[in-house]
Scaffold this motif. Sequence first.
Motif, PDB file in Angstrom:
ATOM      1  N   ALA A 152       0.829  -1.207   0.000  1.00 11.24           N
ATOM      2  CA  ALA A 152       0.000   0.000   0.000  1.00 11.24           C
ATOM      3  C   ALA A 152       0.865   1.260   0.000  1.00 11.24           C
ATOM      4  N   PHE A 153       1.957   1.248   0.771  1.00 11.62           N
ATOM      5  CA  PHE A 153       2.859   2.408   0.784  1.00 11.62           C
ATOM      6  C   PHE A 153       3.482   2.619  -0.598  1.00 11.62           C
ATOM      7  N   LYS A 154       3.927   1.529  -1.220  1.00 12.39           N
ATOM      8  CA  LYS A 154       4.553   1.647  -2.543  1.00 12.39           C
ATOM      9  C   LYS A 154       3.577   2.235  -3.552  1.00 12.39           C
ATOM     10  N   GLU A 155       2.329   1.788  -3.497  1.00  8.39           N
ATOM     11  CA  GLU A 155       1.332   2.279  -4.450  1.00  8.39           C
ATOM     12  C   GLU A 155       0.954   3.732  -4.164  1.00  8.39           C
ATOM     13  N   ARG A 156       0.716   4.053  -2.895  1.00  8.32           N
ATOM     14  CA  ARG A 156       0.252   5.396  -2.537  1.00  8.32           C
ATOM     15  C   ARG A 156       1.324   6.448  -2.814  1.00  8.32           C
ATOM     16  N   PHE A 157       2.599   6.119  -2.520  1.00  8.17           N
ATOM     17  CA  PHE A 157       3.661   7.118  -2.603  1.00  8.17           C
ATOM     18  C   PHE A 157       4.637   6.881  -3.756  1.00  8.17           C
ATOM     19  N   SER A 158       4.315   5.910  -4.621  1.00 12.96           N
ATOM     20  CA  SER A 158       5.175   5.603  -5.781  1.00 12.96           C
ATOM     21  C   SER A 158       6.631   5.416  -5.339  1.00 12.96           C
ATOM     22  N   PHE A 159       6.832   4.576  -4.356  1.00 11.24           N
ATOM     23  CA  PHE A 159       8.161   4.334  -3.798  1.00 11.24           C
ATOM     24  C   PHE A 159       9.090   3.763  -4.858  1.00 11.24           C
TER      25      PHE A 159
END
Length: 465
Positions: free
Chosen positions: A292-299
Amino acid sequence: MTAAQAVEGVREVGALSTAYDEQVRGHVPPYPPVGTVLAQDGPVLRVHHDTHATVRQAPLPRTTAPSEVAALIRRQQEACAERNEPVQWRTYGHDEVSPDAALLMAGFRPGPERSLLIAGLSSLRAERKPPRRHRVRGLNHGDHRTREVAAMAASGGPYRKAYAELRADHGGLYHRTHVQLLESEARLIGVGWAEHLEGTGILAIQGMTGPHPEFLPQWGRWATGSLPSKDITHVVAETADDRLKAALIEAGFEEVSSVRTYRWGPPGSTPATTRPVRVLLDEPEYDGLLHAFKERFSFRPSVSYYPGIEEPEASVTWHVGDISDTAGRLLTALPDDHPVRLVQAIAERGLRACARPGEPLYSADWNHQGYVFDPTRVGGPGRPGWPGVVCREGDYHKYLTADLRLGTFWHPWEESLCVFGADLLTEVEADLTAALGTVMRRGGRNTGNVWTFESVSGRPTFTDS
């Protein structure tokens, strides 16, 4: 057996029990298990889990008076009652001064007696093949049998240490634990789990769901080949199962004593149901949060592409600088004015203030284990330490809420710290600016500063324009 052989056997058993008393019962581990607090009171070491407390008692001197034993027990009860924790106290049949009677007088309830067995490590090396059409293998990270193993282990006992407790102490598969499975085609037949007692030469077989001596050679190879410490000399086991005891004695173990666990709970208490900190490794909860973090913040992890995330509108980013001097060091070992220590204290205060009642926080480290914890039950005297660190040398570290509405993001190559979430910024922005200096970015937009790169180290250097 001749009289001389009998005497020699008694001496060997005495030597084994002495080694156990010195290395296990009197030993203070270098690090407490995850989410616990250690407290020493003379010959007693308490381990506070919040859910309960365990008492590890070294042998008492033969001159110890009954009144001293009663006072020692009473102090542990008082300490655990203050924390609302029930108590588990292990006693041993070979002790010259036994606390058993005093524990009963103090209201403790005895559990079943178990045999304490010890062997030299060489006893594990003899090859023992599993039954026909069976195989022995280790439990792997992400193994499809993970839940089945936990369920099988929970259905038996009592064990020296329950499988669930081993997982809680270390998280998933840890370099000081080794879990083995006995399988027959598509079926799980048995499970065993062992642990190196850190700082000792002891390998403890914490539990086996049945008499499976075929696990022993695998643990022997693991102890001599995979453990960071290669000085394992003895193996210990406990069991109330006569079949397992017979199998271990046949494999070379000696029965050196008996063990019993006594239990007591503060009257009217309702202990916590979970530890303050829980390790996350291969749980869907952790994988889901990282995704979810990768998707939300384009990590985008990169040693040269900055910033590493799309920083939200309600965010501020500071340059922290080179923290390579923190590698392998605890926060408490750093000077009080070290930027990493200052930032950690500010972030902890802000995150604790912004977490909603009962809301957990996550310490997430890309490609590493993480933690979920209650910010109101960590940090400070008598509590386990705050898990993770805001700035970690060489790792992308994040503190997050489950809904990602606020948190921190550390970029190890840009050497920058991004704090996001309006509430969190209200709490920490002024203090972080005072500690770190000029802001780099607001809402992902450069504030007018210039970035250059050192020609030798390749580390970014922050310069005011």
